[in-house]
Design an enzyme around this catalytic site. Structure first.
Site, PDB file in Angstrom:
ATOM      1  N   HIS A 278      41.780  -4.845 -36.475  1.00 53.59           N
ATOM      2  CA  HIS A 278      42.569  -3.619 -36.638  1.00 53.59           C
ATOM      3  C   HIS A 278      43.679  -3.582 -35.577  1.00 53.59           C
ATOM      4  O   HIS A 278      44.837  -3.311 -35.877  1.00 53.59           O
ATOM      5  CB  HIS A 278      41.694  -2.367 -36.434  1.00 53.59           C
TER       6      HIS A 278
ATOM      7  N   GLU B 192      24.612  34.512 -57.543  1.00 55.70           N
ATOM      8  CA  GLU B 192      25.614  33.971 -58.474  1.00 55.70           C
ATOM      9  C   GLU B 192      26.607  35.085 -58.856  1.00 55.70           C
ATOM     10  O   GLU B 192      27.806  34.920 -58.739  1.00 55.70           O
ATOM     11  CB  GLU B 192      24.877  33.445 -59.719  1.00 55.70           C
TER      12      GLU B 192
ATOM     13  N   HIS C  91      18.897  36.411 -70.340  1.00 52.84           N
ATOM     14  CA  HIS C  91      19.254  34.990 -70.427  1.00 52.84           C
ATOM     15  C   HIS C  91      18.017  34.120 -70.594  1.00 52.84           C
ATOM     16  O   HIS C  91      17.938  33.309 -71.496  1.00 52.84           O
ATOM     17  CB  HIS C  91      19.983  34.531 -69.156  1.00 52.84           C
TER      18      HIS C  91
ATOM     19  N   TYR D 217      29.261  19.052 -71.150  1.00 53.64           N
ATOM     20  CA  TYR D 217      28.017  19.343 -71.861  1.00 53.64           C
ATOM     21  C   TYR D 217      28.030  20.801 -72.305  1.00 53.64           C
ATOM     22  O   TYR D 217      28.187  21.708 -71.488  1.00 53.64           O
ATOM     23  CB  TYR D 217      26.788  19.100 -70.964  1.00 53.64           C
TER      24      TYR D 217
ATOM     25  N   GLN E 241      21.442  40.133 -67.415  1.00 53.56           N
ATOM     26  CA  GLN E 241      21.082  38.813 -66.862  1.00 53.56           C
ATOM     27  C   GLN E 241      19.668  38.441 -67.236  1.00 53.56           C
ATOM     28  O   GLN E 241      19.379  37.298 -67.570  1.00 53.56           O
ATOM     29  CB  GLN E 241      21.194  38.826 -65.335  1.00 53.56           C
TER      30      GLN E 241
ATOM     31  N   ASP F 296      31.781  36.962 -67.825  1.00 58.24           N
ATOM     32  CA  ASP F 296      31.221  35.904 -68.671  1.00 58.24           C
ATOM     33  C   ASP F 296      32.215  35.456 -69.734  1.00 58.24           C
ATOM     34  O   ASP F 296      32.203  34.311 -70.154  1.00 58.24           O
ATOM     35  CB  ASP F 296      29.970  36.421 -69.400  1.00 58.24           C
TER      36      ASP F 296
HETATM   37  P1  NAD Z   1      20.299  22.311 -74.124  1.00 55.28           P
HETATM   38  O1  NAD Z   1      21.426  21.839 -74.992  1.00 55.28           O
HETATM   39  O2  NAD Z   1      20.541  22.383 -72.682  1.00 55.28           O
HETATM   40  O3  NAD Z   1      19.037  21.382 -74.372  1.00 55.28           O
HETATM   41  C1  NAD Z   1      18.668  20.907 -75.617  1.00 55.28           C
HETATM   42  C2  NAD Z   1      18.280  19.454 -75.483  1.00 55.28           C
HETATM   43  O4  NAD Z   1      17.196  19.325 -74.562  1.00 55.28           O
HETATM   44  C3  NAD Z   1      17.804  18.790 -76.737  1.00 55.28           C
HETATM   45  O5  NAD Z   1      18.896  18.277 -77.455  1.00 55.28           O
HETATM   46  C4  NAD Z   1      16.923  17.670 -76.200  1.00 55.28           C
HETATM   47  O6  NAD Z   1      17.653  16.512 -76.100  1.00 55.28           O
HETATM   48  C5  NAD Z   1      16.508  18.126 -74.828  1.00 55.28           C
HETATM   49  N1  NAD Z   1      15.055  18.344 -74.824  1.00 55.28           N
HETATM   50  C6  NAD Z   1      14.393  19.430 -75.272  1.00 55.28           C
HETATM   51  N2  NAD Z   1      13.051  19.232 -75.139  1.00 55.28           N
HETATM   52  C7  NAD Z   1      12.888  18.001 -74.607  1.00 55.28           C
HETATM   53  C8  NAD Z   1      11.743  17.219 -74.218  1.00 55.28           C
HETATM   54  N3  NAD Z   1      10.518  17.680 -74.358  1.00 55.28           N
HETATM   55  N4  NAD Z   1      11.952  15.999 -73.693  1.00 55.28           N
HETATM   56  C9  NAD Z   1      13.202  15.507 -73.526  1.00 55.28           C
HETATM   57  N5  NAD Z   1      14.314  16.209 -73.878  1.00 55.28           N
HETATM   58  C10 NAD Z   1      14.162  17.433 -74.401  1.00 55.28           C
HETATM   59  O7  NAD Z   1      19.899  23.746 -74.722  1.00 55.28           O
HETATM   60  P2  NAD Z   1      18.783  24.801 -74.278  1.00 55.28           P
HETATM   61  O8  NAD Z   1      17.444  24.167 -74.194  1.00 55.28           O
HETATM   62  O9  NAD Z   1      18.988  25.960 -75.170  1.00 55.28           O
HETATM   63  O10 NAD Z   1      19.196  25.229 -72.793  1.00 55.28           O
HETATM   64  C11 NAD Z   1      20.439  25.772 -72.483  1.00 55.28           C
HETATM   65  C12 NAD Z   1      20.443  26.186 -71.018  1.00 55.28           C
HETATM   66  O11 NAD Z   1      21.776  26.367 -70.553  1.00 55.28           O
HETATM   67  C13 NAD Z   1      19.718  27.505 -70.770  1.00 55.28           C
HETATM   68  O12 NAD Z   1      18.913  27.356 -69.625  1.00 55.28           O
HETATM   69  C14 NAD Z   1      20.866  28.500 -70.519  1.00 55.28           C
HETATM   70  O13 NAD Z   1      20.499  29.590 -69.689  1.00 55.28           O
HETATM   71  C15 NAD Z   1      21.874  27.591 -69.852  1.00 55.28           C
HETATM   72  N6  NAD Z   1      23.262  28.095 -69.930  1.00 55.28           N
HETATM   73  C16 NAD Z   1      23.913  28.294 -68.738  1.00 55.28           C
HETATM   74  C17 NAD Z   1      25.232  28.723 -68.737  1.00 55.28           C
HETATM   75  C18 NAD Z   1      25.957  28.891 -67.412  1.00 55.28           C
HETATM   76  O14 NAD Z   1      27.166  29.049 -67.371  1.00 55.28           O
HETATM   77  N7  NAD Z   1      25.275  28.829 -66.273  1.00 55.28           N
HETATM   78  C19 NAD Z   1      25.904  28.941 -69.937  1.00 55.28           C
HETATM   79  C20 NAD Z   1      25.221  28.713 -71.118  1.00 55.28           C
HETATM   80  C21 NAD Z   1      23.902  28.271 -71.102  1.00 55.28           C
END
Ligand code: NAD
Length: 427
Positions: free
Chosen positions: A415, A322, A257, A124, A254, A356
């Site tokens: 067994h 983390e 984010h 993902y 951080q 990162d």
């Molecule tokens: P995302 O791709 O995780 O989520 C988007 C999807 O969420 C949409 O396609 C939709 O299907 C769903 N969604 C949104 N609202 C909804 C609702 N009301 N009901 C049902 N489904 C819904 O993208 P994002 O929202 O930008 O989040 C990304 C997350 O990933 C952030 O929290 C970021 O901090 C995290 N992240 C973590 C790392 C790591 O290594 N730990 C790296 C990159 C990103």
């Protein structure tokens, strides 16, 4: 940013844990999406993609043309930096690859461990609010090094149905098999159970928002997952020798984010704590993501005053952060006292941002205190082991009675018989 004592911080953390409740409305939505995808397959994916991402698609899989076009569209500087990152991530992860082993451990008994890759993996890549090509590299490359045969990326498209060229370029560099334009809980359900277009995989890795995280938790068991990622965290250990502007900049790296991110400094110096508080307040104003960083610092930012180095180590192990930056005078000695942390950066030249992107170790790290029992994502997450057992006749005769005795004690006489039947045959 609040200045608190180690004791007050511990109390606050414990209270927060007690009151943290499961987000049941998110779970209701996620479970409904998973059931619908299982029932309706691709049709549900098209519908949810239109509903949540605003994109009306005819085909979920990225086309050949889109793969080719992306390599021309991506900024050459970004491509160059991603190529450097790829090589350095590979260099580190190659060292993690475990080998099968076989050994004669007692006369006539050869035991071993055969290491094999997982066959199919789904990754993902978040695509809602920002673009994360580094996530592609950090997930696909360890899987590739492990020898995973099929690697599928899922990521939500923009409103025009497109995927960012930098995501596609990173996927091509890393060697992913294909990209499906679908995100959220529906993408996780598709990978876990399969649809007409998306193959069912053996393991799902990669971060995402709360819908993605909860969906991973719900499908776990039917499919393997890497971990449930919580908000990002940094903890810096600083003293009077630490550069205060470096520490403030790293805390804010951080905090930007998201509003829930945790930026914490542990210090043995009262005067450093006060200087840092002022410096963070100054630097946060200069950030493009001021609103997010400021909200995170206001709500979760803490400067913890420890009475001595031992108390500092104790509170860091309690947090199990983390990311941990040891910017105190004797960082190497402190590192030896730290048992729980996702990644440890030593000295003044190790801002967390290095890890990162380009340093080499994986940036997918255990969050929310799970570093007490979990490790960074690695090649080992894409491999599994089979035990190998071989006995000669003599070794079998020597150990057969012990097997029969334990089997009978457990009332598993079948067994016992499987051993005794051989013993009689060979005697
Ligand atoms: P995302 O791709 O995780 O989520 C988007 C999807 O969420 C949409 O396609 C939709 O299907 C769903 N969604 C949104 N609202 C909804 C609702 N009301 N009901 C049902 N489904 C819904 O993208 P994002 O929202 O930008 O989040 C990304 C997350 O990933 C952030 O929290 C970021 O901090 C995290 N992240 C973590 C790392 C790591 O290594 N730990 C790296 C990159 C990103």
């Amino acid at each position: 940013m609040k200045i608190v004592t180690a004791e007050a911080f511990k109390e606050e953390r414990c209270r927060a844990l007690e009151t943290s409740a499961l987000t049941s409305s998110v779970d209701d939505t996620v479970l409904n999406i998973i059931q619908t995808v299982r029932k309706e397959g691709d049709a549900a994916l098209f519908r949810y993609t239109e509903q949540f991402d605003g994109a009306k698609l005819d085909i979920l899989e990225l086309s050949e043309k889109e793969w080719e076009r992306a390599m021309f569209k991506v900024d050459p500087n970004v491509l160059g930096a991603l190529t450097t990152a790829k090589e350095q991530i590979e260099q580190y992860h190659r060292l993690q690859k475990e080998k099968s082993w076989f050994e004669q451990v007692r006369p006539g008994v050869t035991l071993g461990q055969k290491v094999t890759p997982i066959e199919r993996v789904g990754i993902y890549v978040p695509g809602g609010k920002a673009v994360y090509p580094s996530t592609v590299l950090m997930n696909v490359l360890p899987a590739k090094i492990a020898g995973v045969k099929e690697i599928y990326i899922v990521t939500p498209p923009d409103r025009e149905g497109n995927i960012s060229p930098s995501i596609i370029a990173a996927a091509k560099l890393a060697g992913a098999d294909t990209i499906f334009k679908v995100g959220g809980a529906q993408a996780i359900a598709a990978l876990a159970y399969g649809t007409e277009t998306i193959p069912k995989v053996d393991k799902i890795t990669g971060p995402g928002n709360q819908y993605v995280a909860r969906a991973k938790k719900w499908v776990f068991g039917d499919v393997a997952i890497d971990m449930i990622a919580g908000p990002s965290e940094i903890c810096i250990f600083a003293d009077d020798t630490t550069n205060v502007s470096f520490a403030a900049a790293d805390l804010l790296s951080q905090a930007e984010h998201d509003e829930m991110a945790n930026a914490i400094c542990v210090t043995t110096s009262d005067s450093f704590a006060e200087e840092l508080q002022k410096e963070v307040a100054e630097q946060v104003k200069q950030l493009e993501r001021y609103e997010i960083a400021n909200a995170s610092i206001e709500q979760f930012g803490r400067i913890i005053i420890a009475n001595n180095i031992e108390e500092a180590h104790d509170i860091i192990n309690f947090i199990a952060p983390e990311h941990l930056e040891l910017m105190n005078e004797d960082a190497v000695s402190s590192m030896q006292q730290i048992q729980h942390a996702g990644a440890i950066f030593l000295g003044p030249y190790g801002p967390e941002a290095l890890g990162d992107y380009v340093a080499g170790p994986n940036h997918t790290l255990p969050t929310s205190g799970t570093a007490r029992f979990a490790s960074p994502l690695g090649v080992y997450d894409f491999m599994k082991k089979s035990s190998i057992i071989h006995y000669t006749e003599e070794a079998f005769m020597r150990e057969a009675d012990a097997v029969a005795t334990i089997a009978n004690a457990e009332q598993l006489t079948g067994h016992a018989k499987s051993v005794l039947i051989r013993k009689e045959f060979f005697q």
